[in-house]
Every structure is written in structure tokens, then in C-alpha cells.
Design an enzyme around this catalytic site. Structure first.
Site, PDB file in Angstrom:
ATOM      1  N   ASP A  36      -8.614  -3.472  -1.032  1.00  0.00           N
ATOM      2  CA  ASP A  36      -7.542  -2.294  -1.206  1.00  0.00           C
ATOM      3  C   ASP A  36      -7.451  -1.807  -2.612  1.00  0.00           C
ATOM      4  O   ASP A  36      -8.373  -1.911  -3.286  1.00  0.00           O
ATOM      5  CB  ASP A  36      -6.316  -2.620  -0.391  1.00  0.00           C
ATOM      6  CG  ASP A  36      -5.625  -1.263  -0.057  1.00  0.00           C
ATOM      7  OD1 ASP A  36      -5.209  -0.413  -0.726  1.00  0.00           O
ATOM      8  OD2 ASP A  36      -5.397  -1.155   1.314  1.00  0.00           O
ATOM      9  N   HIS A  65      -0.610   0.006  -1.996  1.00  0.00           N
ATOM     10  CA  HIS A  65      -1.017   0.074  -0.462  1.00  0.00           C
ATOM     11  C   HIS A  65      -1.352  -1.496  -0.284  1.00  0.00           C
ATOM     12  O   HIS A  65      -0.984  -2.069   0.579  1.00  0.00           O
ATOM     13  CB  HIS A  65      -2.042   0.909  -0.484  1.00  0.00           C
ATOM     14  CG  HIS A  65      -2.636   1.219   0.837  1.00  0.00           C
ATOM     15  ND1 HIS A  65      -3.769   0.913   1.275  1.00  0.00           N
ATOM     16  CD2 HIS A  65      -2.101   1.881   1.966  1.00  0.00           C
ATOM     17  CE1 HIS A  65      -3.828   1.517   2.525  1.00  0.00           C
ATOM     18  NE2 HIS A  65      -2.735   1.936   2.975  1.00  0.00           N
ATOM     19  N   SER A 115      -2.638   2.067   8.644  1.00  0.00           N
ATOM     20  CA  SER A 115      -2.663   1.127   7.541  1.00  0.00           C
ATOM     21  C   SER A 115      -1.744  -0.132   7.662  1.00  0.00           C
ATOM     22  O   SER A 115      -2.221  -1.219   7.243  1.00  0.00           O
ATOM     23  CB  SER A 115      -1.885   1.912   6.437  1.00  0.00           C
ATOM     24  OG  SER A 115      -2.920   2.506   5.817  1.00  0.00           O
TER      25      SER A 115
END
Ligand SMILES: *[C@@H]1O[C@H](CO)[C@@H](O)[C@H](O)[C@H]1NC(C)=O
Ligand SMILES: *[C@@H]1O[C@H](CO)[C@@H](O)[C@H](O)[C@H]1NC(C)=O
Ligand SMILES: *[C@@H]1O[C@H](CO)[C@@H](O)[C@H](O)[C@H]1NC(C)=O
Ligand SMILES: *[C@@H]1O[C@H](CO)[C@@H](O)[C@H](O)[C@H]1NC(C)=O
Ligand SMILES: *[C@@H]1O[C@H](CO)[C@@H](O)[C@H](O)[C@H]1NC(C)=O
Ligand SMILES: *[C@@H]1O[C@H](CO)[C@@H](O)[C@H](O)[C@H]1NC(C)=O
Ligand SMILES: [Ca+2]
Ligand SMILES: [Ca+2]
Ligand SMILES: [Ca+2]
Length: 657
Positions: free
Chosen positions: A209, A249, A423
């Protein structure tokens, strides 16, 4: 009179353009690829959205490294090394060449291809990969739904199990059922800790990520530096680049896995006994080469990679991994976990409200990846969670009880209740798989896919219409795959799992016959009798994955629907219309996955139906639809998997203690 004249000339103009200009435009736009026998066009790898091309060519050369170095020198290139895990592929850069160019530098590519020992080359370009992020719109829509689902009288029986401040808000891991209610509304994970004493100990995960804040109080004890690398800056440190607020994230995904229990901070990770590392890929320029390094990083130590990103979920892209990334994933499967294969868990995609469908995402269509979709806490499919027959299973994610979604760590040593989308769903599934892996590290990558199909539950999601049952008695829904993951059930089955036999592959090129056009009014339909390589060593009796590879011309790709019916009569809609996809290039050897026939027999009549879903006078008039190539690739075993000796049980057997 003037008016009539005007009308006549207008009519002539329109007629002229229909008769001459449109077909001409059509012919001209068909093919711009250079004529070179060795040139491979970039097909379905995202080149249409390339940010720019970089000064880097990957070159497949019939020769060793010293020889490749010599070829580079002869042609005015620098030799930059060999690629791991891919036979005789080398990296070149051109002397005195712009680091970034808007287009492919064809003269250099063709120059390389003209060399007799160069078998293949492609110039690398900066890919447009996007995080399955909590887009603004997603937030807005969630806020708009202020309906509160849970009754105040419902209490969790696990609320006091951990002392962490945010644990009571982890609704997807509590069991709120009163004794009479029947629908399970959590992932059934706590019994794995309590009854089986399994927390993911000894399991290594990597979040690919935008980095991880590894100094975070709730992460640091389980952070694995040896599983971490920053490919965007080519250095070790994977601290998120705080200047860009979107770089939270990866930290959020990592927290879902390993948040430390009973330290009062934030919540508790799904596999809090496991270790997690971060590979930074999404904070800067990404090429196929960089991505391929990420997808096989620390391969000798890692068990599970989790990726919550992919091609843009805009309903227009139809892309997948490039050649190098695909090779990296195959290597991970062949060599990872001492030959048992690493697990690649991917988020199914957040583009449903843009009309996107995960059949247009090559990361999902890969048989090697496990695609995870989301369910709301009331058992509905969220407005963002994409559907396709490649979805494997589902976890709870952003619920409707705003503002509490998924509890996890956030950057600057904080906590958040705002994590959402697929996600959030994918790492949660990766965490549950880590628990199963601790229970039985002998399972192969295919055993885990079997076990998910065999233990995920449909009951909590049963109010959504569209479930089909196949002839192995497995329920399937394109929004949920085989259903909601049930951690305790999965881990319990894993403990006694018998490995499935070696995978067989049966490839069948189908004869599409003389070109016949399809339109809205006349679909293309053909049936084929298939013996599934019977009598050969590839014979398959028990299906696992089915891949359909198609080459189809149609002037508006998003209108095309593709259906495949198996001998059992069970139908997979391989591709649904995507209203925003107006690409004129059609499908060029595009491969779609269906899991819906898992466990069925492949022998018998398979039927393809391909048609335009919308009437368009011009497209109909010019008969622009054409099916050019069709291939079916079946995977499975000849031997019956051991667990098929009993019927699949669905959850009526609710364990309330
Ligand atoms: C957390 O604390 C609770 C209550 O003190 C205790 O029952 C539980 O075993 C602890 N769990 C862990 C994993 O330390
Ligand atoms: C459970 O069922 C019993 C008998 O049917 C009923 O009296 C009771 O109110 C129910 N409890 C709940 C919480 O629904
Ligand atoms: C639980 O597992 C841990 C290691 O994973 C071990 O140290 C501990 O003794 C186990 N507890 C019980 C009650 O078996
Ligand atoms: C894993 O395989 C080894 C060797 O084949 C065996 O001894 C062990 O019991 C297996 N473990 C499980 C959990 O099946
Ligand atoms: C497939 O075989 C069945 C049974 O022999 C036959 O009825 C059917 O017409 C065949 N289909 C095709 C497309 O050849
Ligand atoms: C698709 O791939 C096959 C085999 O790789 C090739 O023969 C065929 O020409 C390709 N078709 C198109 C339209 O690219
Ligand atoms: Ca904590
Ligand atoms: Ca998508
Ligand atoms: Ca997949």
C-alpha cells in the site's frame, strides 16, 4: 423553398457522413500498432491511462547477463540488471534519453526488437493504480443514511473481553444475538481465540500500500521490519509521507490485522498474534517492474499479501497486471510458502456506483488472487462493492450505522472508526486466513480457496436476491462470492483439512466459425460439447476455477454482455454492461474468471451468449459486433477432494453456547 433546400442539404450531409465518413473513421481507428513481428501491443494493462513513459525497457534476451550487457552496449543502452524470478529478462535504459516521455519511444523499442537475440521488449510506463479509498462521495452517501440498525437492547456478549477503548465498537466481531435470533451478525472470530487459542502466531503478512506508521502504539510490537520496503523511494523506511493526507490507507489496513489487545489503545486486530510488514508502492511512480518487485517481496518469509488497490474503479478501465507482475504472482504461488503458495488477497473494488464490475479488473480475474467483497451490517450489499463471478467471499465493512464503520489505527498515533469500503474488507479476510494458516500451515493456496467456498455462510446475506446453487450444492452470489466468512468455522475445518490433489489445467480453444456479427437484436450464441481433456493427463472431473478468454470487437465495449452456461445449467454472467465504458477497442484476449461452477463436473455442453445490451441504431446498422477468439481454461482435479465425501453444511447449526 429555402427551408426545403436546407432540409435536403442537411439530409445529404447526414447521409454522406453515415455512408462515407463513419466507416472510414471506423477503419482508420482500428489499428495503430506498428508492423513488427516481435512487437507486442500493450493490451489491457492500463496504457490508456499511463501518466508517462519512463526511460526503462524490460528486454527478454536469448542469452546470459554478460551477453545482455553486450547487446545493451551495442545498441546504445545502459544495462541495469536482471529481473528476479523471470527467465532471462533484463532491464535497460537508453543513454541520453528523457526520464519521462508522454508517448512510447517506438524507435528505441523497434531498434531493440530488430536485434536477432531480442525476443521481446516493452518500455515501462507509470501506471495509474488507485487505492480503494474512502472517496468523498462514499462518505457523503454513508452520512445520508442515518438509519440506525441495531436496537439499544441488543448487547454484545464479548464487550468486556478486551479492555481496549474502541473494542466495544468493533461490531463485526461482537455477537449481538439475543438467544432467539438466528442471523449471525459477526465474523465469528472470538471463538477462535477463546476455544482454539489461535491468534495468528507465527504468520507473516504484508500490506502492499502507501506505507505503515510502524511506530504507532497499537502496531509497533507486531511490526516486521524484514517484511517491509519502500519501492517508491527505493529505501527501507516505509513511514507514510505525511504531506499527502491520503497516505493513511496502509496504516489503517495494517491495524485491522494486528492492533494490540488490552493496551487500552484503539481496538484489537483480527490476527493480533501475527506479524505485519508494509511494502510501499502507491505513493509515487509505479511501473510494472516496481509492482512485480512488490508482489514477490520477502517471498521466502511471507504467508499472505493483502492489496486494497487496483485499476481505477471508474467503470471505464479494463486492465490487469502487466507481464512482469503476472509472472511475480505466479512465482509467489509456485515458490512461496515452500511450494504451497502464498495467499494474495485483493479488494474486489469500490466502483459499483460508477457502474464498475470487477470482471474488468485483471487482479480479480487471476485464479491466484482471493477477491473479497463487502457486506453491510444489515446483510445488504453496499452501494460501492463491485460484483462479478470472480468474487470469492465477503467480510463486513463500512456499515450503515454512521459514523461507526471499521475500527483501526490511523496515522499520527491515532485511532479511527472511519475505515470502509472493500479496502477494509480485504485485510479483514487476510486476517482470518492468517488464523486458518496458524491452525494448519500445510494447506496450499488452493486448499484455502476450497475452504472458503466450503465454510462461508449465506444466511446473514440471504435477503439479497440473486443467489444460485450449483450442482455441488454450493451457493454463489456475484456480490458476495460463496458468502460471509465465518472465522470459527473456517479455522475448525482447516485443523482437519486434507489437501486437495494436484491442480490440472485443461485448455480448450473453441471454434467460433466464420465471422458472424452480433447486435442488440441478434445475439451470438454457440454451444460446445466438452470432455474436459478426458483420457489425457489433464483430465478434470471436479472443477475449481473456470477462465473464459475472449477477443470481441464492439464499438462500445460497455454495452457488451457475456454469459456462459455450464453443463449443469448454472449460468455465469461473466461481464455485465458498464454504462461509462465507451472504449472502442473491444476485448483483446481479455480473460474473465468464474468461481460459480466450483465442484461441478465440466463434462457436457457449455454455451456462450454474447450480445449488446442496448439498442444503438448506428452500431446495429454497421454490424460492429464480432466474436473473433474464444477459449475456455478449466482448472480442477481428477480426484475427488476429500471434503466432498459429505454434503456442504450451511449454518443452521448456530453455536450460541
Ligand atoms: C484481556 O483482558 C481480559 C480482561 O482483563 C482478559 O480476560 C483477557 O484474557 C485478556 N486478553 C488478552 C489477549 O490478553
Ligand atoms: C424468545 O422467544 C420466547 C418464546 O418464543 C419469547 O417469549 C421471548 O420474548 C423471545 N426473546 C427475544 C429476545 O426475542
Ligand atoms: C496458547 O497458545 C500460545 C502460543 O501460541 C501458548 O503459549 C499458550 O500456552 C497456549 N495456551 C493454551 C491454554 O493452550
Ligand atoms: C502437516 O504435515 C506434517 C508432515 O506431513 C504432519 O506431520 C503434520 O501433522 C501436518 N499438520 C497438520 C495440521 O495437518
Ligand atoms: C452435445 O451432445 C449432446 C448429446 O450427445 C447432443 O444432444 C448435443 O446436440 C450436442 N451439442 C453440440 C453443440 O454439439
Ligand atoms: C489472442 O491470443 C492468441 C494466443 O495467444 C492469439 O493466437 C490470438 O491472435 C490473440 N487474439 C487477438 C485478437 O489478439
Ligand atoms: Ca489496542
Ligand atoms: Ca473495479
Ligand atoms: Ca481471483
Amino acid at each position: 423553398m429555402v427551408l426545403v433546400c436546407l432540409q435536403v442539404s442537411l439530409f445529404l450531409l447526414v447521409a454522406f457522413s453515415i455512408i462515407y465518413i463513419l466507416p472510414l473513421y471506423y477503419l482508420l481507428s482500428l489499428n495503430e500498432n506498428p508492423q513488427h513481428e516481435k512487437y507486442t501491443p500493450y493490451s489491457h494493462v492500463g496504457v490508456e491511462r499511463a501518466e508517462h513513459f519512463v526511460n526503462q525497457w524490460v528486454v527478454h534476451i536469448d542469452g546470459d547477463a554478460a551477453f545482455a550487457d553486450q547487446v545493451a552496449q551495442d545498441l546504445g543502452f545502459h544495462y541495469n540488471g536482471i529481473i528476479n524470478g523471470l527467465n532471462k529478462h533484463y532491464v535497460f535504459s537508453k543513454e541520453q534519453h528523457n526520464p519521462r516521455t508522454p508517448e512510447e519511444t517506438l524507435t528505441e523499442t523497434l531498434g531493440l526488437l530488430n536485434h536477432p537475440h531480442v525476443l521481446w521488449t516493452q518500455q515501462q510506463f507509470a501506471k495509474h493504480l488507485t487505492k480503494r479509498a474512502e472517496v468523498q462521495e462514499l462518505r457523503r452517501q454513508l452520512r445520508a443514511m442515518s438509519h440506525v440498525y441495531r436496537e439499544e437492547t441488543e448487547v454484545s456478549k464479548y464487550e468486556t473481553l478486551f479492555t481496549d477503548e474502541w473494542w466495544p465498537m468493533q461490531w463485526y466481531e461482537q455477537d449481538y444475538r439475543a438467544t432467539n435470533s438466528s442471523k449471525r451478525l459477526d465474523l465469528n472470530v472470538v471463538p477462535v481465540y477463546q476455544k482454539l487459542n489461535i491468534t495468528g502466531a507465527g504468520v507473516n503478512l504484508i500490506i502492499i500500500d502507501d506505507g505503515i506508521e510502524y511506530t504507532h502504539e497499537d502496531i509497533k510490537d507486531n511490526f516486521a521490519p524484514e517484511l517491509s520496503y519502500n519501492f517508491n523511494a527505493d529505501k527501507w523506511d516505509i513511514t507514510p509521507r505525511y504531506e499527502d493526507p491520503r497516505n493513511k490507507h496502509g496504516t489503517r489496513c495494517a491495524g485491522e490485522l494486528v492492533m494490540k489487545p488490552n493496551n487500552s489503545k484503539c481496538g484489537v486486530g483480527v490476527c493480533y498474534g501475527a506479524r505485519v510488514g508494509g511494502v510501499k508502492l502507491l505513493d509515487g511512480e509505479t511501473t510494472d517492474l516496481i509492482e512485480s518487485k512488490a508482489l514477490q517481496f520477502a517471498l521466502d518469509q511471507v504467508d499472505i499479501y493483502s492489496g486494497s488497490w487496483g485499476p481505477p474503479d471508474d467503470g471505464k478501465a479494463m486492465d490487469g497486471p502487466g507481464k512482469l507482475s503476472e509472472a511475480a504472482i505466479e512465482r509467489g504461488i509456485k515458490e512461496g510458502r515452500n511450494g504451497k503458495g502464498v495467499l494474495y488477497v485483493f479488494a474486489a473494488g469500490n466502483g459499483k456506483s460508477h457502474g464498475d464490475n470487477c470482471a474488468a479488473d485483471g487482479y480479480i480475474n487471476s485464479i491466484f488472487t482471493i477477491a473479497i467483497a463487502s457486506a453491510r451490517e444489515d446483510g445488504e450489499s453496499p452501494f460501492y462493492s463491485e460484483e462479478c463471478t470472480g468474487v470469492h467471499a465477503t467480510t463486513y465493512s463500512g456499515g450503515i450505522t454512521d459514523p461507526v464503520k471499521i475500527i483501526t489505527t490511523d496515522v499520527h498515533d491515532t485511532c479511527t472508526c472511519e475505515h470502509s469500503g472493500t479496502s477494509a474488507a480485504a485485510p479483514m479476510a487476510a486476517g482470518v486466513l492468517a488464523l486458518a494458516l496458524e491452525a494448519n500451515p500445510n494447506m496450499t493456496w488452493r486448499d484455502f480457496q476450497h475452504a472458503l467456498a466450503w465454510t462461508s455462510e449465506t444466511e446473514p446475506l440471504s435477503q439479497v436476491s440473486g443467489w444460485d446453487r450449483n450442482s455441488r450444492n454450493l451457493w454463489y452470489h456475484p456480490a458476495f462470492g460463496f458468502g460471509l466468512i465465518n472465522a470459527y468455522k473456517l479455522v475448525s475445518y482447516a485443523k482437519n483439512w486434507k489437501n486437495v490433489a494436484t491442480q490440472r489445467k485443461c485448455e480448450i480453444t473453441l471454434d467460433v466459425g466464420p465471422p458472424t456479427e452480433f447486435t442488440y437484436s441478434s445475439p451470438w450464441k454457440r454451444s460446445y460439447n466438452i470432455t474436459a481433456c478426458s483420457g489425457s493427463q489433464n483430465e478434470i472431473k471436479y472443477l475449481e476455477h473456470v477462465l473464459a478468454t475472449v477477443s470481441i470487437d464492439y464499438r462500445r465495449r460497455g454495452d457488451v454482455q457475456i454469459e456462459l452456461t455450464a453443463p449443469s445449467g448454472v449460468k455465469s454472467v461473466l461481464m455485465r454492461p458498464r454504462p461509462d465504458d465507451d472504449a472502442e477497442i473491444g476485448f483483446a484476449n481479455w480473460t474473465m474468471l468464474t468461481l460459480k461452477h466450483w465442484g461441478e463436473s465440466p463434462v457436457g455442453e457449455w454455451t456462450f451468449e454474447i450480445f449488446a445490451s442496448k439498442y444503438d441504431i448506428l452500431l446495429d446498422l454497421f454490424k460492429s459486433g464480432k466474436v473473433k477468439d474464444l477459449k475456455l481454461t478449466l482448472f480442477g482435479t481428477k480426484e475427488m477432494p476429500h471434503h466432498y465425501s459429505t454434503e456442504r453444511i450451511y449454518e443452521e447449526d448456530i453455536d450460541l453456547d
